[in-house]
Scaffold this motif. Sequence first.
Motif, PDB file in Angstrom:
ATOM      1  N   ASN A   1      12.426  -6.133  -1.232  1.00 36.35           N
ATOM      2  CA  ASN A   1      13.062  -6.663  -0.023  1.00 36.35           C
ATOM      3  C   ASN A   1      14.011  -5.622   0.556  1.00 36.35           C
ATOM      4  OD1 ASN A   1      11.995  -9.164  -0.723  1.00 36.35           O
ATOM      5  ND2 ASN A   1      13.934  -9.990  -1.470  1.00 36.35           N
TER       6      ASN A   1
ATOM      7  N   GLY B   1       5.519  -4.807   0.566  1.00 37.29           N
ATOM      8  CA  GLY B   1       4.803  -5.686  -0.370  1.00 37.29           C
ATOM      9  C   GLY B   1       3.701  -4.944  -1.116  1.00 37.29           C
TER      10      GLY B   1
ATOM     11  N   THR C   1       9.140  -7.667  -6.668  1.00 36.70           N
ATOM     12  CA  THR C   1       9.699  -7.920  -5.332  1.00 36.70           C
ATOM     13  C   THR C   1      10.177  -6.608  -4.714  1.00 36.70           C
ATOM     14  OG1 THR C   1      10.470 -10.123  -5.944  1.00 36.70           O
ATOM     15  CG2 THR C   1      11.638  -9.058  -4.137  1.00 36.70           C
TER      16      THR C   1
ATOM     17  N   ASN D   1       5.212 -14.059   0.435  1.00 34.27           N
ATOM     18  CA  ASN D   1       5.140 -14.406  -0.990  1.00 34.27           C
ATOM     19  C   ASN D   1       3.677 -14.534  -1.371  1.00 34.27           C
ATOM     20  OD1 ASN D   1       7.877 -14.576  -1.227  1.00 34.27           O
ATOM     21  ND2 ASN D   1       7.970 -16.783  -1.482  1.00 34.27           N
TER      22      ASN D   1
ATOM     23  N   SER E   1       5.803  -6.922   6.515  1.00 32.92           N
ATOM     24  CA  SER E   1       6.497  -6.579   5.266  1.00 32.92           C
ATOM     25  C   SER E   1       5.517  -6.357   4.120  1.00 32.92           C
ATOM     26  CB  SER E   1       7.523  -7.653   4.889  1.00 32.92           C
ATOM     27  OG  SER E   1       6.902  -8.790   4.325  1.00 32.92           O
ATOM     28  N   LEU E   2       4.393  -7.081   4.139  1.00 32.22           N
ATOM     29  CA  LEU E   2       3.425  -6.886   3.053  1.00 32.22           C
ATOM     30  C   LEU E   2       2.799  -5.493   3.129  1.00 32.22           C
ATOM     31  CD1 LEU E   2       1.835  -7.990   0.619  1.00 32.22           C
ATOM     32  CD2 LEU E   2       0.248  -9.051   2.236  1.00 32.22           C
TER      33      LEU E   2
ATOM     34  N   GLN F   1       3.447 -16.641   4.481  1.00 25.09           N
ATOM     35  CA  GLN F   1       4.229 -15.672   5.248  1.00 25.09           C
ATOM     36  C   GLN F   1       5.143 -16.361   6.253  1.00 25.09           C
ATOM     37  OE1 GLN F   1       1.449 -13.176   7.384  1.00 25.09           O
ATOM     38  NE2 GLN F   1       0.354 -14.906   8.262  1.00 25.09           N
TER      39      GLN F   1
ATOM     40  N   ILE G   1       4.191 -11.878  -6.200  1.00 29.33           N
ATOM     41  CA  ILE G   1       4.773 -10.742  -5.472  1.00 29.33           C
ATOM     42  C   ILE G   1       5.548 -11.269  -4.265  1.00 29.33           C
ATOM     43  CG2 ILE G   1       2.948  -9.151  -6.213  1.00 29.33           C
ATOM     44  CD1 ILE G   1       2.831  -9.982  -2.635  1.00 29.33           C
ATOM     45  N   ALA G   2       6.553 -10.508  -3.843  1.00 30.05           N
ATOM     46  CA  ALA G   2       7.319 -10.910  -2.659  1.00 30.05           C
ATOM     47  C   ALA G   2       7.794  -9.672  -1.920  1.00 30.05           C
ATOM     48  CB  ALA G   2       8.512 -11.769  -3.072  1.00 30.05           C
ATOM     49  N   SER G   3       7.893  -9.816  -0.584  1.00 29.24           N
ATOM     50  CA  SER G   3       8.434  -8.726   0.229  1.00 29.24           C
ATOM     51  C   SER G   3       9.189  -9.310   1.405  1.00 29.24           C
ATOM     52  CB  SER G   3       7.292  -7.826   0.730  1.00 29.24           C
ATOM     53  OG  SER G   3       6.375  -8.573   1.496  1.00 29.24           O
ATOM     54  N   SER G   4      10.122  -8.522   1.943  1.00 24.59           N
ATOM     55  CA  SER G   4      10.922  -9.025   3.061  1.00 24.59           C
ATOM     56  C   SER G   4      11.577  -7.899   3.836  1.00 24.59           C
ATOM     57  CB  SER G   4      11.985  -9.975   2.504  1.00 24.59           C
ATOM     58  OG  SER G   4      13.067 -10.090   3.376  1.00 24.59           O
TER      59      SER G   4
END
Length: 329
Positions: free
Chosen positions: A154, A178, A152, A212, A173-174, A200, A225-228
Amino acid sequence: MNTIRWGLVSTARINRRVIPALRQSPRAELVAVASRDLAAAQAYAAEWEIPQAFGSYEAMLQSDGVDAVYISLPNTLHAEWTIYALRHGKHVLCEKPLATSLVEVDAMIAAANETGRVLAEAFMYRHHPQTKLVGEWVQNGRLGDLLSVRATFNFAMGSRNNIRLAPDLGGGSLWDVGVYPVSFAQYVMGGPPQQVFGSQWLGESGVDELFNGQLVYSGGRLGQIASSFRTPYYTMAEVVGTNGRLSLTRPFTALDNPRRQLLFFGPDSDDPVEIPVPDEYLYLGEVEDMHDAILHGQPSYLTLAETRNHVKTVLALYESARTGQVVGV
Ligand SMILES: NC(=O)c1ccc[n+]([C@@H]2O[C@H](COP(=O)([O-])OP(=O)(O)OC[C@H]3O[C@@H](n4cnc5c(N)ncnc54)[C@H](OP(=O)(O)O)[C@@H]3O)[C@@H](O)[C@H]2O)c1
């Protein structure tokens, strides 16, 4: 030639992390900065004690006084300026993601091959000793059979006036953070996933501010995987095998933070063992790797094939999030 004369393509914020690496390396000399605006370039050159300032990227890239450039432009401008720089005889360290389409990535790789100049993606964490240790643990089988990876990245974006929110500049964010989990998962799994499923959450500007992703690798191994942009700073990574797992509290950035830990949770106990990691300035490895490639013809540590797969996986994740379908990579 044993010193590389470097130029910065833009006055981007990230430069302030890379400049200390250029200053730390005995094989680098930071000689120039270029900006779309001459006054901005001059002010930046004065602030950072850089000898030459150019009022356009073309002017610096056409000059004979620069051997290699660091491209820290918004994502959708990477391809155009990388190709321009390569065609003007410069070696290129280009920020992640290398580009936002495979057509562009392939054109960049072709330009590097045709000109014989070095091109590498500036993925600094891949060069850090902590990341290399994880790779060694996986490769020498200390985790047993690798079954899954989770990672992750974030952070909470302060100002909304940010290239990361602009769809036409490759925001999202990806694309922005991400890509770290995507790259990490690919690194430990030894290649890209076979198929992905992405979800998303789109913000007002139309880019994903939460992402996600589920990734499926050969043999049914799994990645998440995750990003924010919307949640407080948090990074983690976990690599799980049949003999235990590695857990990283700072896998990507802030690797000099005292809370950075690489922990091994073995088969018999829930008490982790901390694995010592040598200190190294986070942005030094990518710069020294360029020097090895330019001066000694060594292959880049982060290959363009690996970089191409980062972009391919991200594009598949976005397609999945858009269509609601599982997408093959
Ligand atoms: N590896 C890392 O740790 C890391 C961290 C942050 C960012 N990055 C990457 O570095 C790149 C730059 O990110 P950043 O946050 O540093 O960007 P930034 O501060 O917004 O700077 C981008 C620069 O690009 C130039 N530019 C040219 N055309 C532009 C346009 N249409 N709109 C805005 N700027 C334009 C500007 O320089 P001039 O005005 O001087 O021409 C601007 O200063 C991105 O690819 C990002 O993914 C990497």
